[in-house]
Design a protein around this motif. Structure first.
Motif, PDB file in Angstrom:
ATOM      1  N   GLU A 113      26.861 -24.164 -58.037  1.00 14.00           N
ATOM      2  CA  GLU A 113      27.104 -22.732 -58.216  1.00 14.00           C
ATOM      3  C   GLU A 113      25.828 -22.017 -58.658  1.00 14.00           C
ATOM      4  O   GLU A 113      25.586 -20.868 -58.269  1.00 14.00           O
ATOM      5  N   LEU A 114      25.012 -22.702 -59.466  1.00 16.17           N
ATOM      6  CA  LEU A 114      23.727 -22.132 -59.873  1.00 16.17           C
ATOM      7  C   LEU A 114      22.846 -21.898 -58.646  1.00 16.17           C
ATOM      8  O   LEU A 114      22.227 -20.833 -58.498  1.00 16.17           O
ATOM      9  N   SER A 115      22.794 -22.889 -57.755  1.00 10.64           N
ATOM     10  CA  SER A 115      21.990 -22.764 -56.535  1.00 10.64           C
ATOM     11  C   SER A 115      22.521 -21.652 -55.638  1.00 10.64           C
ATOM     12  O   SER A 115      21.751 -20.913 -55.011  1.00 10.64           O
ATOM     13  N   LEU A 116      23.833 -21.515 -55.594  1.00 10.90           N
ATOM     14  CA  LEU A 116      24.459 -20.472 -54.788  1.00 10.90           C
ATOM     15  C   LEU A 116      24.090 -19.087 -55.322  1.00 10.90           C
ATOM     16  O   LEU A 116      23.798 -18.163 -54.551  1.00 10.90           O
ATOM     17  N   THR A 117      24.081 -18.954 -56.640  1.00 12.34           N
ATOM     18  CA  THR A 117      23.687 -17.685 -57.263  1.00 12.34           C
ATOM     19  C   THR A 117      22.231 -17.368 -56.959  1.00 12.34           C
ATOM     20  O   THR A 117      21.873 -16.213 -56.678  1.00 12.34           O
ATOM     21  N   TYR A 118      21.393 -18.399 -57.003  1.00 15.75           N
ATOM     22  CA  TYR A 118      19.971 -18.218 -56.676  1.00 15.75           C
ATOM     23  C   TYR A 118      19.811 -17.738 -55.232  1.00 15.75           C
ATOM     24  O   TYR A 118      19.024 -16.825 -54.949  1.00 15.75           O
ATOM     25  N   ALA A 119      20.578 -18.332 -54.318  1.00 14.67           N
ATOM     26  CA  ALA A 119      20.520 -17.915 -52.914  1.00 14.67           C
ATOM     27  C   ALA A 119      20.976 -16.469 -52.757  1.00 14.67           C
ATOM     28  O   ALA A 119      20.416 -15.710 -51.952  1.00 14.67           O
ATOM     29  N   ALA A 120      21.979 -16.065 -53.541  1.00 12.38           N
ATOM     30  CA  ALA A 120      22.483 -14.690 -53.464  1.00 12.38           C
ATOM     31  C   ALA A 120      21.431 -13.688 -53.923  1.00 12.38           C
ATOM     32  O   ALA A 120      21.249 -12.634 -53.294  1.00 12.38           O
ATOM     33  N   ILE A 121      20.714 -13.996 -54.998  1.00 13.61           N
ATOM     34  CA  ILE A 121      19.709 -13.047 -55.481  1.00 13.61           C
ATOM     35  C   ILE A 121      18.510 -12.988 -54.542  1.00 13.61           C
ATOM     36  O   ILE A 121      17.963 -11.913 -54.286  1.00 13.61           O
ATOM     37  N   ILE A 122      18.119 -14.122 -53.962  1.00 17.20           N
ATOM     38  CA  ILE A 122      17.021 -14.103 -52.996  1.00 17.20           C
ATOM     39  C   ILE A 122      17.403 -13.241 -51.791  1.00 17.20           C
ATOM     40  O   ILE A 122      16.619 -12.399 -51.328  1.00 17.20           O
ATOM     41  N   GLY A 123      18.620 -13.434 -51.279  1.00 15.78           N
ATOM     42  CA  GLY A 123      19.076 -12.626 -50.152  1.00 15.78           C
ATOM     43  C   GLY A 123      19.122 -11.147 -50.494  1.00 15.78           C
ATOM     44  O   GLY A 123      18.709 -10.294 -49.699  1.00 15.78           O
ATOM     45  N   SER A 124      19.603 -10.829 -51.688  1.00 15.53           N
ATOM     46  CA  SER A 124      19.697  -9.431 -52.117  1.00 15.53           C
ATOM     47  C   SER A 124      18.325  -8.780 -52.192  1.00 15.53           C
ATOM     48  O   SER A 124      18.130  -7.642 -51.743  1.00 15.53           O
ATOM     49  N   LEU A 125      17.365  -9.492 -52.756  1.00 16.58           N
ATOM     50  CA  LEU A 125      16.014  -8.945 -52.867  1.00 16.58           C
ATOM     51  C   LEU A 125      15.369  -8.782 -51.491  1.00 16.58           C
ATOM     52  O   LEU A 125      14.626  -7.821 -51.248  1.00 16.58           O
ATOM     53  N   MET A 126      15.656  -9.709 -50.570  1.00 12.28           N
ATOM     54  CA  MET A 126      15.095  -9.614 -49.225  1.00 12.28           C
ATOM     55  C   MET A 126      15.665  -8.422 -48.456  1.00 12.28           C
ATOM     56  O   MET A 126      14.959  -7.795 -47.662  1.00 12.28           O
ATOM     57  N   VAL A 127      16.933  -8.101 -48.689  1.00 16.62           N
ATOM     58  CA  VAL A 127      17.529  -6.919 -48.057  1.00 16.62           C
ATOM     59  C   VAL A 127      16.757  -5.667 -48.468  1.00 16.62           C
ATOM     60  O   VAL A 127      16.376  -4.838 -47.632  1.00 16.62           O
ATOM     61  N   SER A 128      16.520  -5.536 -49.761  1.00 17.77           N
ATOM     62  CA  SER A 128      15.812  -4.361 -50.272  1.00 17.77           C
ATOM     63  C   SER A 128      14.356  -4.348 -49.812  1.00 17.77           C
ATOM     64  O   SER A 128      13.812  -3.298 -49.453  1.00 17.77           O
ATOM     65  N   TYR A 129      13.718  -5.532 -49.819  1.00 19.71           N
ATOM     66  CA  TYR A 129      12.308  -5.602 -49.418  1.00 19.71           C
ATOM     67  C   TYR A 129      12.135  -5.251 -47.943  1.00 19.71           C
ATOM     68  O   TYR A 129      11.187  -4.541 -47.573  1.00 19.71           O
ATOM     69  N   ALA A 130      13.046  -5.736 -47.100  1.00 15.15           N
ATOM     70  CA  ALA A 130      12.935  -5.456 -45.665  1.00 15.15           C
ATOM     71  C   ALA A 130      12.984  -3.957 -45.401  1.00 15.15           C
ATOM     72  O   ALA A 130      12.216  -3.432 -44.584  1.00 15.15           O
ATOM     73  N   ARG A 131      13.867  -3.261 -46.094  1.00 15.86           N
ATOM     74  CA  ARG A 131      13.947  -1.807 -45.916  1.00 15.86           C
ATOM     75  C   ARG A 131      12.677  -1.121 -46.423  1.00 15.86           C
ATOM     76  O   ARG A 131      12.108  -0.266 -45.740  1.00 15.86           O
ATOM     77  N   ALA A 132      12.229  -1.511 -47.628  1.00 15.01           N
ATOM     78  CA  ALA A 132      11.053  -0.873 -48.211  1.00 15.01           C
ATOM     79  C   ALA A 132       9.813  -1.093 -47.349  1.00 15.01           C
ATOM     80  O   ALA A 132       9.018  -0.173 -47.127  1.00 15.01           O
ATOM     81  N   ARG A 133       9.652  -2.315 -46.844  1.00 12.22           N
ATOM     82  CA  ARG A 133       8.473  -2.619 -46.021  1.00 12.22           C
ATOM     83  C   ARG A 133       8.530  -1.868 -44.697  1.00 12.22           C
ATOM     84  O   ARG A 133       7.510  -1.370 -44.209  1.00 12.22           O
ATOM     85  N   ALA A 134       9.734  -1.781 -44.117  1.00  7.65           N
ATOM     86  CA  ALA A 134       9.887  -1.051 -42.857  1.00  7.65           C
ATOM     87  C   ALA A 134       9.527   0.418 -43.039  1.00  7.65           C
ATOM     88  O   ALA A 134       8.787   0.996 -42.229  1.00  7.65           O
ATOM     89  N   GLU A 135      10.044   1.018 -44.113  1.00  9.75           N
ATOM     90  CA  GLU A 135       9.766   2.432 -44.344  1.00  9.75           C
ATOM     91  C   GLU A 135       8.298   2.660 -44.671  1.00  9.75           C
ATOM     92  O   GLU A 135       7.740   3.707 -44.342  1.00  9.75           O
ATOM     93  N   GLY A 136       7.661   1.659 -45.306  1.00  6.07           N
ATOM     94  CA  GLY A 136       6.230   1.754 -45.562  1.00  6.07           C
ATOM     95  C   GLY A 136       5.412   1.746 -44.281  1.00  6.07           C
ATOM     96  O   GLY A 136       4.294   2.268 -44.242  1.00  6.07           O
ATOM     97  N   LEU A 137       5.976   1.165 -43.221  1.00  2.72           N
ATOM     98  CA  LEU A 137       5.319   1.130 -41.911  1.00  2.72           C
ATOM     99  C   LEU A 137       5.719   2.317 -41.037  1.00  2.72           C
ATOM    100  O   LEU A 137       5.339   2.389 -39.872  1.00  2.72           O
ATOM    101  N   GLY A 138       6.514   3.221 -41.612  1.00  2.00           N
ATOM    102  CA  GLY A 138       6.942   4.393 -40.862  1.00  2.00           C
ATOM    103  C   GLY A 138       8.114   4.137 -39.937  1.00  2.00           C
ATOM    104  O   GLY A 138       8.355   4.903 -38.997  1.00  2.00           O
TER     105      GLY A 138
END
Length: 200
Positions: A113-138
């Motif tokens: 369950e600890l590993s599952l939680t870690y996977a959830a936070i990594i996925g969550s951060l990647m969702v936000s990063y993908a949007r931010a990086r895309a918008e940074g590229l216009g």
């Protein structure tokens, strides 16, 4: 999804409070920092195994997180730094809440369950990063099902359901981990499509 309703819902549930804060001369950036402190408190509550209270705080923190931007717009004090601070604090806040769950499972010795939680936070951060990086590229990057409002509501639901069964939270973490990663890859694919159209 829920994200598309956020502006309308946000105004309805924040407007009475932000007017009070404006009269009290509270600054938007101060609210942002207070929101981070509240999410850190939420993480601590989860780590100490008070999951129902943690679920309530997750929703309250989400409501509180909407106040700083609304207050900045009301006071006409929006700024690039304020937007950057808000986005940065949002990521730290989400990490703090999931860290609380990681500590909760670590104390119980539940490695899976600890590993599952870690996977959830990594996925969550990647969702936000993908949007931010895309918008940074216009380019546009706001697409997909598991944006932050959806993730918050799902997590709160899982925490509430622990009153019935702790397994319910594990199921929600599975959904968050898989759904967040799929959303991140969906955003990458969407940006790739835009970049190809730009070259054609």
């Amino acid at each position: 999804m829920i994200s598309s309703l956020r502006p309308t819902l946000g105004r309805a549930i924040t407007e009475p409070f932000i007017r009070l804060m404006a009269r009290a001369k509270i600054q938007p950036n101060a609210l942002t920092v207070m929101g981070l402190a509240l999410n850190c408190l939420t993480g601590w509550v989860l780590a100490t195994e008070h999951l129902l209270v943690g679920g309530i705080l997750v929703l309250f923190s989400a409501w509180f997180d909407m106040l700083d931007g609304a207050l900045a717009r009301l006071l006409h004090r929006t700024s690039r730094f304020g937007a950057l601070l808000d986005s940065t604090v949002d990521r730290l806040s989400e990490a703090a809440v999931f860290l609380g769950l990681i500590l909760f499972y670590a104390n119980r010795g539940d490695v899976f369950e600890l590993s599952l939680t870690y996977a959830a936070i990594i996925g969550s951060l990647m969702v936000s990063y993908a949007r931010a990086r895309a918008e940074g590229l216009g380019l546009k990057g706001e697409i997909g099902v598991f944006a932050r409002p959806e993730r918050i509501i799902l997590l709160a639901l899982g925490l509430f359901l622990t009153e019935v069964s702790l397994t319910a939270l594990e199921v929600v973490l599975w959904v968050l981990a898989v759904g967040a990663h799929l959303t991140a890859f969906h955003r990458l694919f969407y940006v790739w499509q835009q970049s190809r159209r730009g070259r054609s």
